[in-house]
Structure formats: C-alpha cells, structure tokens
Motif scaffolding. Structure first.
Motif, PDB file in Angstrom:
ATOM      1  N   GLY B 104      -1.996   3.355  -1.109  1.00 36.09           N
ATOM      2  CA  GLY B 104      -2.772   1.965  -0.931  1.00 36.09           C
ATOM      3  C   GLY B 104      -2.186   1.104  -1.731  1.00 36.09           C
ATOM      4  O   GLY B 104      -2.256  -0.282  -1.562  1.00 36.09           O
ATOM      5  N   MET B 105      -1.536   1.312  -2.698  1.00 40.97           N
ATOM      6  CA  MET B 105      -0.671   0.188  -3.739  1.00 40.97           C
ATOM      7  C   MET B 105       0.815   0.123  -2.928  1.00 40.97           C
ATOM      8  O   MET B 105       1.515  -0.526  -3.543  1.00 40.97           O
ATOM      9  CB  MET B 105      -0.571   0.694  -5.223  1.00 40.97           C
ATOM     10  N   ARG B 106       1.046   0.783  -1.882  1.00 39.34           N
ATOM     11  CA  ARG B 106       2.276   0.867  -1.263  1.00 39.34           C
ATOM     12  C   ARG B 106       3.495   1.038  -2.131  1.00 39.34           C
ATOM     13  O   ARG B 106       4.226   0.371  -2.057  1.00 39.34           O
ATOM     14  CB  ARG B 106       2.446  -0.492  -0.343  1.00 39.34           C
ATOM     15  N   MET B 167       7.017   0.999   2.946  1.00 43.11           N
ATOM     16  CA  MET B 167       6.690   0.759   1.724  1.00 43.11           C
ATOM     17  C   MET B 167       5.195   1.705   1.259  1.00 43.11           C
ATOM     18  O   MET B 167       4.280   1.456   1.172  1.00 43.11           O
ATOM     19  CB  MET B 167       6.195  -0.583   1.377  1.00 43.11           C
ATOM     20  N   TRP B 205       8.899  -5.619  -5.158  1.00 45.46           N
ATOM     21  CA  TRP B 205       8.880  -7.199  -4.642  1.00 45.46           C
ATOM     22  C   TRP B 205       7.447  -7.415  -4.106  1.00 45.46           C
ATOM     23  O   TRP B 205       7.329  -8.530  -4.171  1.00 45.46           O
ATOM     24  CB  TRP B 205      10.206  -7.066  -3.352  1.00 45.46           C
ATOM     25  N   HIS B 206       6.796  -6.458  -3.854  1.00 43.99           N
ATOM     26  CA  HIS B 206       5.538  -6.960  -3.234  1.00 43.99           C
ATOM     27  C   HIS B 206       4.159  -6.761  -4.509  1.00 43.99           C
ATOM     28  O   HIS B 206       3.217  -7.399  -4.181  1.00 43.99           O
ATOM     29  CB  HIS B 206       5.095  -6.088  -2.213  1.00 43.99           C
ATOM     30  N   VAL B 207       4.502  -5.963  -5.602  1.00 49.29           N
ATOM     31  CA  VAL B 207       3.561  -5.945  -6.413  1.00 49.29           C
ATOM     32  C   VAL B 207       4.407  -5.219  -7.700  1.00 49.29           C
ATOM     33  O   VAL B 207       5.145  -4.663  -7.502  1.00 49.29           O
ATOM     34  CB  VAL B 207       2.408  -4.859  -6.084  1.00 49.29           C
ATOM     35  N   VAL B 217      -2.608  -6.724 -10.877  1.00 43.49           N
ATOM     36  CA  VAL B 217      -2.411  -5.371  -9.706  1.00 43.49           C
ATOM     37  C   VAL B 217      -3.738  -4.928  -9.257  1.00 43.49           C
ATOM     38  O   VAL B 217      -4.438  -4.342 -10.198  1.00 43.49           O
ATOM     39  CB  VAL B 217      -1.267  -4.602 -10.404  1.00 43.49           C
ATOM     40  N   ASP B 218      -3.954  -4.781  -8.124  1.00 38.15           N
ATOM     41  CA  ASP B 218      -5.129  -3.826  -7.575  1.00 38.15           C
ATOM     42  C   ASP B 218      -6.145  -4.319  -8.205  1.00 38.15           C
ATOM     43  O   ASP B 218      -7.082  -3.580  -8.756  1.00 38.15           O
ATOM     44  CB  ASP B 218      -4.862  -2.625  -7.754  1.00 38.15           C
ATOM     45  N   ARG B 234      -8.334  -5.562   6.006  1.00 39.89           N
ATOM     46  CA  ARG B 234      -6.865  -5.949   6.086  1.00 39.89           C
ATOM     47  C   ARG B 234      -5.967  -5.119   5.467  1.00 39.89           C
ATOM     48  O   ARG B 234      -4.757  -4.798   6.020  1.00 39.89           O
ATOM     49  CB  ARG B 234      -6.882  -7.327   5.490  1.00 39.89           C
ATOM     50  N   TYR B 235      -6.230  -4.705   4.147  1.00 40.01           N
ATOM     51  CA  TYR B 235      -5.582  -3.932   3.433  1.00 40.01           C
ATOM     52  C   TYR B 235      -5.156  -2.403   4.259  1.00 40.01           C
ATOM     53  O   TYR B 235      -4.357  -1.922   4.335  1.00 40.01           O
ATOM     54  CB  TYR B 235      -5.727  -3.551   2.074  1.00 40.01           C
ATOM     55  N   GLY B 238      -3.142  -2.722   7.184  1.00 43.23           N
ATOM     56  CA  GLY B 238      -1.898  -2.872   6.739  1.00 43.23           C
ATOM     57  C   GLY B 238      -1.160  -1.254   6.503  1.00 43.23           C
ATOM     58  O   GLY B 238      -0.075  -1.117   6.825  1.00 43.23           O
TER      59      GLY B 238
END
Lengths: 98, 407
Positions: B104-106, B167, B205-207, B217-218, B234-235, B238
């Motif tokens: 979930g945190m990719r 990711m 790069w995203h988190v 974060v999260d 949405r997540y 994704g």
C-alpha cells in the motif's frame, strides 16, 4: 523560527500520481491547544524554577518567567508529564472548560 | 538454460540460499535487515559474510524479530535505500503487520521467501504454505525452479519492483530444502553488467523521509461522510493497477535479462512440450524438474502430455495461463500447499478461475504433494499424468488427490 516557517517548502504532490502511497503536504492550521482536554496550572508559591518541567515537556511549550515557569497554551497538548515529573508538586492539571 | 557464457561472468557451485545472497550482493543493496529462521538461516549467514568481507557495502541490521525487520526496511526505503530481507513460515507470520502495509505504501522492497510449511503440525521443512498464505496481500510473487533462476530472478526483482509503473514489493520464492540447500552449477554475472542492467536507484520519488521534501507519510484518509472512502478507493485501485502493470514489466525485464546475460527464463508461465498436447499438468516451483522428466518419459511412450509451469503467481497471469492451456481436454494441477477453504490446492483454485475466461470448459483436478519436505518424484508425476489422462477421457474430475499420503 515561527510555527509556520520551515527550512524547505512542502513537497509539491502534483508532481507524482495521486494513487501511489498516501501522503499529506498541506499542514493543518490546528494546534494542540485547539483540542487539549486538560491544562497545566503552576502554583507560583511552590515553583522553585528547577526546570524539570522544561526538560521533560515533549512539545517544549514551557516558558520561563521571572519567578516561575509557565506554559505556551497554544502548543501545550495537556499530556501532564510536567505535573507528574515536578518534584515540588507545583503543577496541577485542570479540565478545560467544555 | 545457458546458451552463451559471457566472458566476464564466473561459474560457481552453490545452493539456492547462497545464490540469493550473491544476487543481493550484485544488486548493490544498501540495507539488509534480517532475523534467521530455518530454512532461510544460511542465506542470512552468507549475506553477513559478504558484508563482513567487504564484497557488499550494505548495512546489515540484526533486529529482535521479523516485525522490526520490515519496519527497519520501510524507513530505509523511504530514505532512498535499496533494501532486502528473507524469511519464511513463522517469521513471515510475525512480520505480517508491516508486511500488509508494504504494498500500500508502494515500497519496492525485495524479500525472499524460502518456502516452508506452516505450523501446526510442527515442521521446519519445505512446502509453499507460508507464501501461499500471503498471496492476497499485494506483493508480487515469483516462484523459482532452479538455483540459477533464484539468482537471476532476485536481481530482476529489483528492476521489476522499482519500475515506476509498478512500485510494489516483490517476493522471490524458492523451495525450502530442495532449492535452499540443493547445490547446483550457477553462473555469476559480472557486477558491472548487473549495474548497467539495473540502472540508477530511485525508490523514494513518490514518498520519502527527506527533510528537503517535507510530507506526512501515510496519514489517515478519513471516514464515511467525507472524502476519505473515495480517497481510499483511489489508492486501492492504484495498487491493483500497479499489480496488473507488473505483468508486462516482468515480461520485458525477463526479455532484457535474456538479451544481456544469455539466459532466458519464462516470465509468467512456461509451456513445456505443449505442442499437440491432449492434456497437461500444471506445476509451480522446484517440483517442475521431476515433472518435466515424467512428461519426457510419457512423451517417449507416445502420450500426448505437456506441462505448464507457473512462475509469476501474483499477480496471476490469467491471459498467459489460459492461452497456454487453451487446446487441452483436461489438466491436473499439482500444489505444494493447501487451500483449506476449498479442500484443494490454491494454484488449482486460481487455475480454474483463470480458465473461466476460456471459451470452453476444461475439466481439471487438484493434486497436493510435497508437504513438509516430502519429495515429489518422477513416479508421483506419473500418477498425476495417468489420472489426468483418465480425466481427459471421461471428463469427470474426482476429489483432490494427496500424492504423498501413502509414501
């Protein structure tokens, strides 16, 4: 540095897809004083300025006065650690008005 | 397997645990956090040795348990590090809370599962039950057949995990006992060539945990009555897209590996002697070697049988799988684990779901074997082939067959 100044601007989240890891980049204007349920009150007669409360306060809201220590009630979250740690038992936690 | 031996590569003899450690070393991993557990322990010892010898300049953190293993790696990954761990069985169970959060945190972590049967009954031996039990958490899962495939796949896993369209964390699964301790010839690719293959690290790069890019974060997405649940959806969507994107990325990365290093591995499913096959057996992991031998022997007798091996199990390669089995009249699926809810093997369950997308109904049967380290031999697969042939003839699948029940 004031509460709203920061060394770097917040990350611009529009540069990445909005369906990866959830992140937040808008700081909330709320401060701990907006939701605190208990507040510390100092008994000036008992306070000896030993600074134990100043040392322990997790949000560093203890403010030094000429003859006692006081609290910045905007940032105090009412955790009561100062009252627990005070060797003189000079701090009381009282309920905020509803 | 090895068509071209590249000049700068080196041949060694090693087991699967050492092969995984070599892969981590070649992939320039920055941070390793581990807790030892059978049959993964020697893998950790190889890594500790490589780091002590200065072969791998990574930090190794010996934490107090697997929950902390993955928590340490979350922090390292958010700070921009390439990260690695390995676990299995009860260790994987103890890791479950941060394990759930990782996809979930990719976070593009790579973790080997040296597969082991889950307790209880007490067992420290191989079986896929641990990895299969976490199949719906959202990690990419690839199962290896050989020691060489362990090494190659572990390196490729970084390229897959860190691809911007993916990711996601990747589990490279290799069979406890049979691959973890079975020694084989293994070709070590050149360090420089692996560096060129993997490219620059770019994992946060995203988190990020980065003072120059402040962010929370999260955070909580919020509950009903506000935008929280739609944000959540949405997540989630994704995450599903990342999983589906990985199918193409896994295929591309395997193709590029073949071009650069001269060794090709089937990325999603492998079709073995499927030309003109009337029926087929489906396998996963190291059992495939003995199964291929059994298919060869059956073919020599004139049987029209083929084999389909599943390498990428999550996400399930529905299309590739259904295409591979499109022309058979029946298939038998051999699992090294149990789906308690369906009284069959989990791969069997996935197989019949995938075949739902096929225009015709193909009878299928579930076989379970190799639990708790039991050997799956050519004669076991002869039974599978014989029973599947019957199924192709009468179209009447029977209850799950337990292969090692009377060994």
């Amino acid at each position: 540095m004031s509460m709203t100044q920061r060394a770097y601007p917040m990350f611009d989240s529009s540069t990445i897809p909005d369906d990866l890891c959830p992140i937040a980049t808008k700081p909330t204007p709320m401060l701990p004083g907006d939701w605190r349920s208990m507040r510390p009150v100092v008994d000036r007669a008992k306070c000896v300025k030993c600074a134990v409360c100043w040392l322990y306060c997790p949000v560093q809201c203890v403010v030094e006065r000429p003859a006692w220590f006081d609290f910045n009630l905007k940032t105090c979250k009412g955790c009561g650690i100062c009252a627990t740690e005070c060797p003189q038992r000079a701090i009381a936690m009282i309920e905020e008005a509803a | 397997m090895s068509a071209v031996l590249k000049q700068k590569s080196k041949l060694i003899v090693c087991d699967g645990n050492e092969a995984a450690a070599w892969a981590v070393s070649l992939a320039d991993v920055d941070m390793v956090a581990v807790y030892p557990i059978t049959p993964q322990s020697s893998l950790v010892e190889y890594l500790a040795k490589f780091i002590a010898d200065g072969r791998l300049s990574a930090e190794i953190v010996d934490v107090e348990g697997e929950h902390s293993v993955l928590s340490v790696l979350h922090g390292a990954c958010l700070a921009g590090a390439r990260t690695y761990t390995a676990s299995c069985g009860p260790g994987l169970a103890f890791m479950f809370e941060p394990y759930l959060r990782t996809p979930g945190m990719r976070l593009p972590l790579v973790m080997t599962i040296v597969t082991r049967d889950t307790l209880t009954p007490q067992s420290v031996w191989g079986g896929h039950q641990d990895a299969m039990s976490v199949r719906e958490v959202g990690w990419v899962q690839m199962y290896c057949e050989s020691v060489q495939e362990v090494l190659d796949t572990t390196i490729m896993a970084y390229k897959i995990a860190e691809h911007h369209d993916v990711m996601l964390p990747v589990n490279v699964c290799h069979d406890g006992n049979y691959l973890s301790f079975g020694a084989a010839r293994c070709e070590l690719p050149d360090q420089g060539e692996v560096r060129n293959f993997l490219g620059e690290k770019d994992v946060n790069w995203h988190v990020a945990l980065d003072p120059q890019r402040p962010m929370a974060v999260d955070p909580l997405t919020g509950g009903a009555g506000g935008p929280g649940p739609s944000t959540f959806v949405r997540y989630r969507k994704g995450q599903c897209s990342g999983m589906q994107n990985s199918l193409e990325v896994i295929t591309e990365v395997h193709e590029e590996w073949g071009r650069r290093f001269g060794r090709t591995h089937a990325p999603l499913v492998e079709s073995y002697r499927m030309d003109g096959a009337d029926y087929a057996i489906v396998t996963i992991g190291s059992m495939t070697g003995a199964a291929k031998d059994a298919v060869d022997e059956a073919r020599a007798r004139g049987e029209k049988v083929g084999l389909v091996k599943v390498k990428t199990y999550r996400p399930f390669p529905t299309q590739a799988f259904a295409t591979a089995l499109a022309d058979v009249q029946a298939f038998g699926v051999v699992d090294r684990s149990v789906s308690f809810g369906w009284n069959c093997g989990p791969l069997f369950q996935d197989s019949i779901t995938a075949m739902n997308y096929s225009p015709k109904r193909i009878p299928a049967m579930s076989f379970i074997g190799g639990l708790a380290g039991a050997d799956l031999t050519v004669s076991h697969f002869e039974r599978v082939i014989g029973r599947t042939k019957e199924l192709a003839r009468d179209g009447r699948p029977a209850e799950t067959v337990w292969l090692n029940e009377k060994d």
